[in-house]
Write a protein that holds these residues in place. Structure first.
Motif, PDB file in Angstrom:
ATOM      1  N   VAL A  51      41.686   2.217 -38.943  1.00 52.51           N
ATOM      2  CA  VAL A  51      41.758   1.168 -39.977  1.00 52.51           C
ATOM      3  C   VAL A  51      43.185   0.627 -40.035  1.00 52.51           C
ATOM      4  N   GLY A  52      43.342  -0.695 -39.990  1.00 46.37           N
ATOM      5  CA  GLY A  52      44.687  -1.273 -39.970  1.00 46.37           C
ATOM      6  C   GLY A  52      45.369  -0.923 -38.662  1.00 46.37           C
ATOM      7  N   VAL A  92      37.023  -3.901 -31.041  1.00 49.85           N
ATOM      8  CA  VAL A  92      38.118  -4.384 -31.891  1.00 49.85           C
ATOM      9  C   VAL A  92      37.504  -5.355 -32.886  1.00 49.85           C
ATOM     10  N   VAL A  93      37.739  -5.107 -34.184  1.00 46.82           N
ATOM     11  CA  VAL A  93      37.026  -5.830 -35.230  1.00 46.82           C
ATOM     12  C   VAL A  93      38.021  -6.407 -36.224  1.00 46.82           C
ATOM     13  N   ARG A  94      37.777  -7.632 -36.660  1.00 46.40           N
ATOM     14  CA  ARG A  94      38.596  -8.218 -37.726  1.00 46.40           C
ATOM     15  C   ARG A  94      37.850  -8.021 -39.045  1.00 46.40           C
ATOM     16  N   SER A  95      38.468  -7.282 -39.945  1.00 45.60           N
ATOM     17  CA  SER A  95      37.826  -7.020 -41.243  1.00 45.60           C
ATOM     18  C   SER A  95      38.864  -6.466 -42.202  1.00 45.60           C
ATOM     19  N   PRO A  96      38.678  -6.699 -43.500  1.00 40.61           N
ATOM     20  CA  PRO A  96      39.519  -5.983 -44.465  1.00 40.61           C
ATOM     21  C   PRO A  96      39.085  -4.517 -44.569  1.00 40.61           C
ATOM     22  N   LEU A 100      34.303  -2.459 -45.126  1.00 40.86           N
ATOM     23  CA  LEU A 100      34.128  -2.158 -43.696  1.00 40.86           C
ATOM     24  C   LEU A 100      32.738  -2.594 -43.225  1.00 40.86           C
ATOM     25  N   PRO A 101      32.661  -3.321 -42.118  1.00 38.72           N
ATOM     26  CA  PRO A 101      31.362  -3.769 -41.611  1.00 38.72           C
ATOM     27  C   PRO A 101      30.706  -2.672 -40.765  1.00 38.72           C
ATOM     28  N   ILE A 102      30.592  -1.495 -41.356  1.00 37.39           N
ATOM     29  CA  ILE A 102      30.161  -0.291 -40.628  1.00 37.39           C
ATOM     30  C   ILE A 102      29.176   0.463 -41.521  1.00 37.39           C
ATOM     31  N   ALA A 103      28.105   0.962 -40.916  1.00 38.67           N
ATOM     32  CA  ALA A 103      27.096   1.711 -41.683  1.00 38.67           C
ATOM     33  C   ALA A 103      27.693   2.999 -42.252  1.00 38.67           C
ATOM     34  N   SER A 104      27.069   3.478 -43.300  1.00 40.82           N
ATOM     35  CA  SER A 104      27.553   4.708 -43.938  1.00 40.82           C
ATOM     36  C   SER A 104      27.299   5.926 -43.048  1.00 40.82           C
ATOM     37  N   SER A 105      28.195   6.894 -43.116  1.00 38.27           N
ATOM     38  CA  SER A 105      28.015   8.236 -42.540  1.00 38.27           C
ATOM     39  C   SER A 105      27.788   8.260 -41.032  1.00 38.27           C
ATOM     40  N   VAL A 132      32.070   5.658 -44.703  1.00 41.35           N
ATOM     41  CA  VAL A 132      31.614   5.548 -43.310  1.00 41.35           C
ATOM     42  C   VAL A 132      31.685   6.881 -42.557  1.00 41.35           C
ATOM     43  N   LEU A 133      32.426   7.860 -43.121  1.00 39.90           N
ATOM     44  CA  LEU A 133      32.520   9.165 -42.446  1.00 39.90           C
ATOM     45  C   LEU A 133      31.198   9.912 -42.494  1.00 39.90           C
ATOM     46  N   LYS A 134      30.918  10.620 -41.404  1.00 43.50           N
ATOM     47  CA  LYS A 134      29.798  11.577 -41.404  1.00 43.50           C
ATOM     48  C   LYS A 134      30.150  12.740 -42.333  1.00 43.50           C
ATOM     49  N   PRO A 135      29.177  13.453 -42.858  1.00 44.21           N
ATOM     50  CA  PRO A 135      29.500  14.716 -43.521  1.00 44.21           C
ATOM     51  C   PRO A 135      30.257  15.613 -42.533  1.00 44.21           C
ATOM     52  N   GLY A 136      31.356  16.169 -42.985  1.00 46.71           N
ATOM     53  CA  GLY A 136      32.196  16.985 -42.093  1.00 46.71           C
ATOM     54  C   GLY A 136      33.250  16.177 -41.362  1.00 46.71           C
TER      55      GLY A 136
END
Ligand SMILES: C[S@@+](CC[C@H](N)C(=O)[O-])C[C@H]1O[C@@H](n2cnc3c(N)ncnc32)[C@H](O)[C@@H]1O
Length: 241
Positions: A51-52, A92-96, A100-105, A132-136
């Motif tokens: 990120v960033g 490589v993604v442009r996003s704040p 985040l344009p990413i599915a959860s977990s 967006v992190l997986k458990p663990g």
């Protein structure tokens, strides 16, 4: 462009920042890289979101170690440079960072390499990283430490560094700096504000460092004196339960 797309004046000096990185910033190459890589651990085959990411240097280091990387940045000049330099390896993604344009977990590791200090709504950015992190999964974050509340060294009449004064430590606030001829804003927050944001995102602290060089070889070099006297950075690893 709305403020959200350029909250810190970065657009104006993205090319200067890329030049700074290309010159080999010692804080990264000699102090932070090694511990950041160590805290990321074995990344081969893992999905890592940077990120960033800026022009993508750390993402490329992780990709060379076998990670599947997503380098994400708010600013187009950074994204364009990161794409060009990635040679097609990794996304490589442009996003704040705050949406985040990413599915959860789904992400194994989120990296934030000296970024929160630039993000006005860092609480939402940390909550998004946790989402967006997986458990663990792990969030590895280096950031500027309490020195953001300091105007710099107090010096003796003969120019020796005496100490760094710190004031208004508890007040969260933007601080405008002149960096290599460009105006930038760094957000000062007390450590408690960051800890509260991570804990509110239900993350568990696994590691907390204020990195210092591993040996004394640079101690007498005035350029690196700060590293031994007052830590500039914090480095944390948080885990999603
Ligand atoms: C100090 S640079 C660090 C870049 C990179 N991580 C590195 O260490 O080389 C901070 C980066 O965060 C990006 N940034 C600032 N605010 C952001 C936001 N709200 N969302 C995503 N990226 C942001 C900037 O464009 C810049 O590339």
């Amino acid at each position: 462009m709305p403020d959200e797309s350029d909250p810190t004046g970065w657009q104006a000096f993205a090319s200067e920042f890329i030049r700074f990185i290309d010159e080999g910033d010692p804080s990264r190459t000699m102090l932070l890289d090694e511990v950041m890589l160590e805290e990321c651990g074995g990344v081969c085959g893992k999905l890592v979101l940077d990120v960033g990411a800026g022009e993508g240097r750390f993402s490329r280091m992780l990709a060379r170690r076998g990670a599947r990387t997503i380098a994400l940045d708010l600013l187009w000049p950074m994204v364009r440079a990161a794409r060009h330099r990635s040679s097609g390896r990794g996304a490589v993604v442009r996003s704040p960072a705050t949406a985040l344009p990413i599915a959860s977990s789904i992400v194994d590791i989120v990296v934030s390499y000296v970024v929160w200090v630039d993000v006005p709504d860092f609480r939402t950015a940390i909550a998004e990283a946790a989402r967006v992190l997986k458990p663990g999964g792990q969030l590895v974050a280096a950031n500027l430490g309490f020195i953001t509340a300091s105007p710099g060294w107090k010096r003796s009449p003969d120019g020796c560094r005496l100490y760094k004064p710190i004031d208004q430590y508890v007040d969260e606030r933007p601080i405008t700096l002149n960096w290599r001829g460009h105006e930038v804003v760094n957000w000062h927050r007390p450590l408690s504000a960051y800890m509260h944001a991570y804990l509110s995102a239900n993350l568990i602290l696994r590691r907390f460092l204020e990195p210092v060089p591993p040996d004394d070889t640079l101690r007498n070099n005035p350029r690196f004196e700060d590293w031994y006297r007052i830590p500039e950075f914090t480095l944390m690893r948080w885990q999603k339960p």
